[in-house]
Write a protein that holds these residues in place. Structure first.
Motif, PDB file in Angstrom:
ATOM      1  N   ASP A  46      32.346  15.551  46.207  1.00 55.17           N
ATOM      2  CA  ASP A  46      33.165  16.761  45.996  1.00 55.17           C
ATOM      3  C   ASP A  46      32.574  17.950  46.751  1.00 55.17           C
ATOM      4  OD1 ASP A  46      33.420  15.399  42.882  1.00 55.17           O
ATOM      5  OD2 ASP A  46      35.269  16.113  43.841  1.00 55.17           O
ATOM      6  N   LEU A  49      33.281  17.664  50.469  1.00 50.27           N
ATOM      7  CA  LEU A  49      34.702  17.934  50.742  1.00 50.27           C
ATOM      8  C   LEU A  49      35.008  19.427  50.609  1.00 50.27           C
ATOM      9  CD1 LEU A  49      36.328  14.902  48.879  1.00 50.27           C
ATOM     10  CD2 LEU A  49      36.149  15.226  51.346  1.00 50.27           C
TER      11      LEU A  49
ATOM     12  N   SER B  17      37.841  14.277  40.444  1.00 57.74           N
ATOM     13  CA  SER B  17      37.392  13.749  41.733  1.00 57.74           C
ATOM     14  C   SER B  17      38.365  12.705  42.262  1.00 57.74           C
ATOM     15  CB  SER B  17      35.996  13.131  41.595  1.00 57.74           C
ATOM     16  OG  SER B  17      35.032  14.115  41.330  1.00 57.74           O
ATOM     17  N   ARG B  20      41.329  14.222  43.774  1.00 59.12           N
ATOM     18  CA  ARG B  20      41.092  15.166  44.867  1.00 59.12           C
ATOM     19  C   ARG B  20      41.473  14.542  46.213  1.00 59.12           C
ATOM     20  NH1 ARG B  20      37.118  19.295  45.272  1.00 59.12           N
ATOM     21  NH2 ARG B  20      37.272  20.106  47.379  1.00 59.12           N
ATOM     22  N   PRO B  21      42.294  15.208  47.013  1.00 52.37           N
ATOM     23  CA  PRO B  21      42.636  14.673  48.347  1.00 52.37           C
ATOM     24  C   PRO B  21      41.387  14.425  49.177  1.00 52.37           C
ATOM     25  CG  PRO B  21      44.062  16.524  47.798  1.00 52.37           C
ATOM     26  CD  PRO B  21      43.006  16.471  46.731  1.00 52.37           C
ATOM     27  N   GLY B  22      41.273  13.244  49.713  1.00 53.28           N
ATOM     28  CA  GLY B  22      40.145  12.904  50.572  1.00 53.28           C
ATOM     29  C   GLY B  22      38.986  12.242  49.868  1.00 53.28           C
ATOM     30  N   TYR B  23      38.942  12.321  48.558  1.00 52.31           N
ATOM     31  CA  TYR B  23      37.774  11.783  47.829  1.00 52.31           C
ATOM     32  C   TYR B  23      37.711  10.261  47.959  1.00 52.31           C
ATOM     33  CZ  TYR B  23      34.166  11.391  44.220  1.00 52.31           C
ATOM     34  OH  TYR B  23      32.994  11.130  43.552  1.00 52.31           O
ATOM     35  N   ARG B  26      36.815   9.101  51.359  1.00 52.62           N
ATOM     36  CA  ARG B  26      35.424   9.347  51.735  1.00 52.62           C
ATOM     37  C   ARG B  26      34.497   8.270  51.183  1.00 52.62           C
ATOM     38  NH1 ARG B  26      33.294  13.970  54.661  1.00 52.62           N
ATOM     39  NH2 ARG B  26      31.304  13.067  55.298  1.00 52.62           N
ATOM     40  N   VAL B  27      34.905   7.658  50.103  1.00 48.50           N
ATOM     41  CA  VAL B  27      34.039   6.691  49.417  1.00 48.50           C
ATOM     42  C   VAL B  27      34.342   5.241  49.787  1.00 48.50           C
ATOM     43  CG1 VAL B  27      33.400   5.778  47.126  1.00 48.50           C
ATOM     44  CG2 VAL B  27      33.636   8.249  47.468  1.00 48.50           C
TER      45      VAL B  27
END
Lengths: 82, 206
Positions: A46, A49, B17, B20-23, B26-27
């Motif tokens: 988080d 981002l 989380s 959340r956009p992109g979370y 990203r993982v």
């Protein structure tokens, strides 16, 4: 944007995720995000981002890996912004 | 050696989380995202994958590796029975419950693991150490007062500390230990190598 302004903005980003209020109150460039501020590992994603959104930059995984302290984050951001 | 991670699926921070956009991107790797897209319980699926990656990370640190921030490089199998990172492949044991998921990763050693919900007002750090000591005491058949869990400082580690170590009477015990807590849950896992099994057997015979 000055170094101090970046620092304050980074601190504001981290604040909701920090579990150590006393460390947050006295945070400086050497303050460790995980160790001192006790940010959970899931929240690190988080934070990255949020930094990308707030500063309009891309943070690659290998660069995120080098960010251990607030100062590391400030340095990364200033370098990315040129 | 062992790594474990517990995640409180419905904790507010985790829900935020996940949303959340992109979370997620990203993982998870593209292949893992395809698995997630088919999951009947997407949040449980995602946090199972995340917990597996975290558990593998902890095991990799014990092996002297520093995987860093590369979540997508630690890949979780679709059947939740294996985790890979570069040329490492580990066994994964994932338990998915309505309110939590728990992942335990080993290089093949037998494992004892437990998840508990201590209740409101308890310090999770203290509770998870107590759980680790209690499990070790049961395996080794010794009074738990003889056991201690410590984490030495480790430069370069994300939080400045190395993996937890189990001590018996002040000396390194022949059991690997991994601790985790999230929301109201604490979890501990012990890796029981041959030395640990022999010690437990001797303690039981004595």
């Amino acid at each position: 944007m000055s170094k101090d302004e970046v620092f304050e903005k980074v601190l504001a980003i981290i604040k909701p995720f920090a579990k150590a209020p006393e460390a947050l109150a006295s945070a400086g460039m050497e303050t460790s995000i995980l160790k001192d501020l006790k940010v959970n590992s899931a929240r690190l994603v988080d934070v990255v981002l949020e930094i990308e959104d707030a500063f309009g930059i891309e943070v690659k995984d290998e660069d995120a890996d080098k960010v251990k302290t607030i100062g590391d984050a400030v340095t990364l951001i200033l370098a990315a912004k040129g | 050696m062992v790594g474990n991670d517990v995640v409180a699926i419905h904790a507010a921070e985790n829900r935020a989380s996940f949303a959340r956009p992109g979370y997620v991107e990203r993982v998870l790797s593209p292949r893992e995202r395809r698995v997630l897209a088919r999951a009947p319980r997407p949040e449980a699926c995602f946090w199972s994958q995340f917990a597996a990656k975290e558990a593998a990370y902890k095991l990799l640190v014990q092996l002297g590796e520093l995987p860093g921030f590369g979540h997508r490089e630690i890949e979780v199998s679709e059947s939740l029975d294996a985790v890979t990172w570069r040329d490492h492949r580990f066994e994964l044991r994932a338990e998915v419950r309505p309110r939590w998921v728990h992942a335990v990763v080993t290089a093949g050693a037998p494992v004892v693991a437990r998840v508990l919900e201590p209740g409101a007002g308890h310090d999770p750090s203290g509770e998870v150490r107590a759980l680790g000591r209690a499990l070790a005491a049961a395996v080794l058949r010794v009074p738990w007062e003889r056991l201690e869990i410590r984490r030495a400082e480790l430069a370069g580690a994300w939080d400045g500390h190395g993996p937890p170590e189990l001590l018996l009477d002040g000396e390194r015990a022949p059991l690997a230990v991994s601790l985790s807590h999230d929301g109201p849950f604490v979890a501990a896992a012990l890796g029981i190598g041959r030395a640990g099994a022999a010690l437990a057997e001797a303690a039981g015979a004595g």
